[in-house]
Design a protein around this motif. Structure first.
Motif, PDB file in Angstrom:
ATOM      1  N   THR A  60       0.717  -1.020   0.022  1.00 47.57           N
ATOM      2  CA  THR A  60      -0.010  -0.174   0.084  1.00 47.57           C
ATOM      3  C   THR A  60       0.837   1.422  -0.052  1.00 47.57           C
ATOM      4  O   THR A  60       2.089   1.023   0.430  1.00 47.57           O
ATOM      5  CB  THR A  60      -1.056   0.024   1.162  1.00 47.57           C
ATOM      6  OG1 THR A  60      -0.054   0.266   2.571  1.00 47.57           O
ATOM      7  CG2 THR A  60      -1.664  -1.274   1.335  1.00 47.57           C
ATOM      8  N   PRO A  61       0.438   2.267  -0.330  1.00 51.41           N
ATOM      9  CA  PRO A  61       1.382   3.618  -0.322  1.00 51.41           C
ATOM     10  C   PRO A  61       1.905   3.916   1.052  1.00 51.41           C
ATOM     11  O   PRO A  61       3.248   4.201   1.104  1.00 51.41           O
ATOM     12  CB  PRO A  61       0.265   4.841  -0.790  1.00 51.41           C
ATOM     13  CG  PRO A  61      -0.748   4.198  -1.449  1.00 51.41           C
ATOM     14  CD  PRO A  61      -1.006   2.622  -1.022  1.00 51.41           C
ATOM     15  N   ALA A  62       1.033   3.630   2.277  1.00 49.87           N
ATOM     16  CA  ALA A  62       1.879   3.874   3.452  1.00 49.87           C
ATOM     17  C   ALA A  62       3.110   2.579   3.775  1.00 49.87           C
ATOM     18  O   ALA A  62       4.105   3.106   4.350  1.00 49.87           O
ATOM     19  CB  ALA A  62       0.958   3.613   4.652  1.00 49.87           C
ATOM     20  N   GLN A  63       2.742   1.480   3.399  1.00 52.65           N
ATOM     21  CA  GLN A  63       3.789   0.504   3.397  1.00 52.65           C
ATOM     22  C   GLN A  63       4.922   0.964   2.542  1.00 52.65           C
ATOM     23  O   GLN A  63       6.117   0.550   2.955  1.00 52.65           O
ATOM     24  CB  GLN A  63       3.144  -0.888   2.963  1.00 52.65           C
ATOM     25  CG  GLN A  63       2.061  -1.567   3.918  1.00 52.65           C
ATOM     26  CD  GLN A  63       1.519  -2.782   3.449  1.00 52.65           C
ATOM     27  OE1 GLN A  63       1.410  -2.967   2.208  1.00 52.65           O
ATOM     28  NE2 GLN A  63       1.139  -3.569   4.191  1.00 52.65           N
ATOM     29  N   SER A  64       4.792   1.393   1.541  1.00 50.12           N
ATOM     30  CA  SER A  64       5.691   1.597   0.601  1.00 50.12           C
ATOM     31  C   SER A  64       6.675   2.663   1.356  1.00 50.12           C
ATOM     32  O   SER A  64       7.971   2.682   1.100  1.00 50.12           O
ATOM     33  CB  SER A  64       5.161   2.089  -0.822  1.00 50.12           C
ATOM     34  OG  SER A  64       5.974   2.655  -1.805  1.00 50.12           O
TER      35      SER A  64
END
Ligand code: CTP
Length: 241
Positions: A60-64
Motif C-alpha cells: 500500500t502507499p503507507a507500506q511503501s
C-alpha cells in the motif's frame, strides 16, 4: 474413427503424461546474502533454463513509505504472496503457461510487465522462503539450503543493495538488525531441517555445484528416456490394434 474408438484412445492416452506436464522444481532457500541467487543462476545457466522472479506482495502507499525508510519487514513470510506462487507452480506442473511477476527491489514493487514461462523441464525457485510453505515443498522435487556465515551474508548484502538496489549503507544495516537477522533465526534457518541438501559456502563450493548439476541432468535424462519409452509403447499398441 468412430466415437467409441476415439474414446478408447483418450482412455489409453490418459496413462501417458507428456514431458511438458512433468516439471521438476528445485527450491533454493537460505539467508539473504548467502549466495542463493548466484548458485541458482549458475544452475540455470548450465542447464539453459528460464528465470523466475519474486513473489513479494504489492505494498500500500503507507507500506511503501516504510519500505523506502528501511522500516518495512520483507523478511516475514507475510510479505510473500504464497497463493500466487503456488498457483504459478501448479500451472507449470500441469503443463500450462504461467505469467510470472517481475519485481523491482529498487522500487519495492512489481513492474508492469510479467515474464511468460512455458512449462520448462526444470524450474529453480529461489528465495529466503523457498522451502517455507508445505504446499510449495510438496510441489518440489529437490530442496537445497544455501549456507554461509552471517558476516559474509551481511557484507555481501550491503555491497549488492548499495550497487544494485538503490540503498545506502546505514539503511541496509538498520534493516538487517531490525528484520533480516531476527527473522532469519525465526523463519529462514529452520528450513535447513526440511532441505535435501545443505550447501556450505554457496557458489564458492564448486564441488557441490557440479554435483547438483550432474544430479539434475541425470534426472532429466531418466525422465526423457521414460517418456520416449512410454511413447514407443503407445505407438506399438496403436499399430497392433
Ligand atoms: N528485500 C528488500 N526490499 C524489498 C524486498 C525484499 O530489501 N522490496 C529483501 C528482504 O529483506 C530479504 C531479501 O530481499 O532479506 C530477499 O531477497 P532474496 O532474493 O530472497 O535474497 P537475497 O538477499 O537476494 O539472497 P542471495 O544473496 O542469497 O541471493
Amino acid at each position: 474413427m468412430s466415437q467409441l474408438e476415439s474414446h478408447v484412445t483418450v482412455q489409453k492416452r490418459a496413462y501417458y503424461s507428456p514431458p511438458w506436464a512433468d516439471v521438476s522444481i528445485i527450491a533454493v532457500a537460505g539467508s539473504s546474502g548467502s549466495g542463493k541467487s548466484t548458485l541458482s543462476q549458475t544452475i540455470v545457466k548450465q542447464l539453459n533454463l528460464p528465470w523466475v522472479d519474486s513473489f513479494y506482495k504489492t505494498l500500500t502507499p503507507a507500506q511503501s513509505k516504510l519500505a523506502f525508510a528501511n522500516e518495512y519487514d520483507f523478511d516475514s513470510p507475510d510479505a510473500i504472496d504464497f497463493d500466487a506462487l503456488i498457483n504459478t507452480l501448479r500451472d507449470l506442473k500441469a503443463g500450462k503457461r504461467a505469467e510470472v511477476p517481475v519485481y523491482s527491489f529498487a522500487k519495492h514493487a512489481r513492474l508492469e510487465h510479467t515474464t511468460s514461462i512455458y512449462s520448462p523441464h526444470v524450474l529453480v525457485l529461489e528465495g529466503i522462503f523457498a522451502l517455507y510453505d508445505p504446499r510449495v515443498r510438496e510441489l518440489c522435487d529437490m530442496g537445497i539450503y544455501c549456507d554461509a556465515d552471517a558476516d559474509t551474508c551481511l557484507s555481501r548484502r550491503i555491497v549488492r543493495d548499495v550497487r544494485e538496489r538503490g540503498r545506502d549503507v546505514e539503511g541496509c544495516i538498520k534493516q538487517w538488525f531490525a528484520f533480516v537477522k531476527p527473522n532469519f533465526e525465526k523463519f529462514v534457518e529452520p528450513q535447513r531441517k526440511v532441505a535435501d541438501l545443505i550447501v556450505p559456502r554457496g557458489i564458492e563450493n564448486r564441488v557441490a555445484l557440479d554435483m547438483m548439476v550432474q544430479f539434475i541432468e541425470k534426472k532429466l535424462f531418466e525422465k526423457s528416456t521414460h517418456h520416449r519409452e512410454a511413447l514407443a509403447r503407445l505407438e506399438v499398441r496403436d499399430r497392433d490394434e
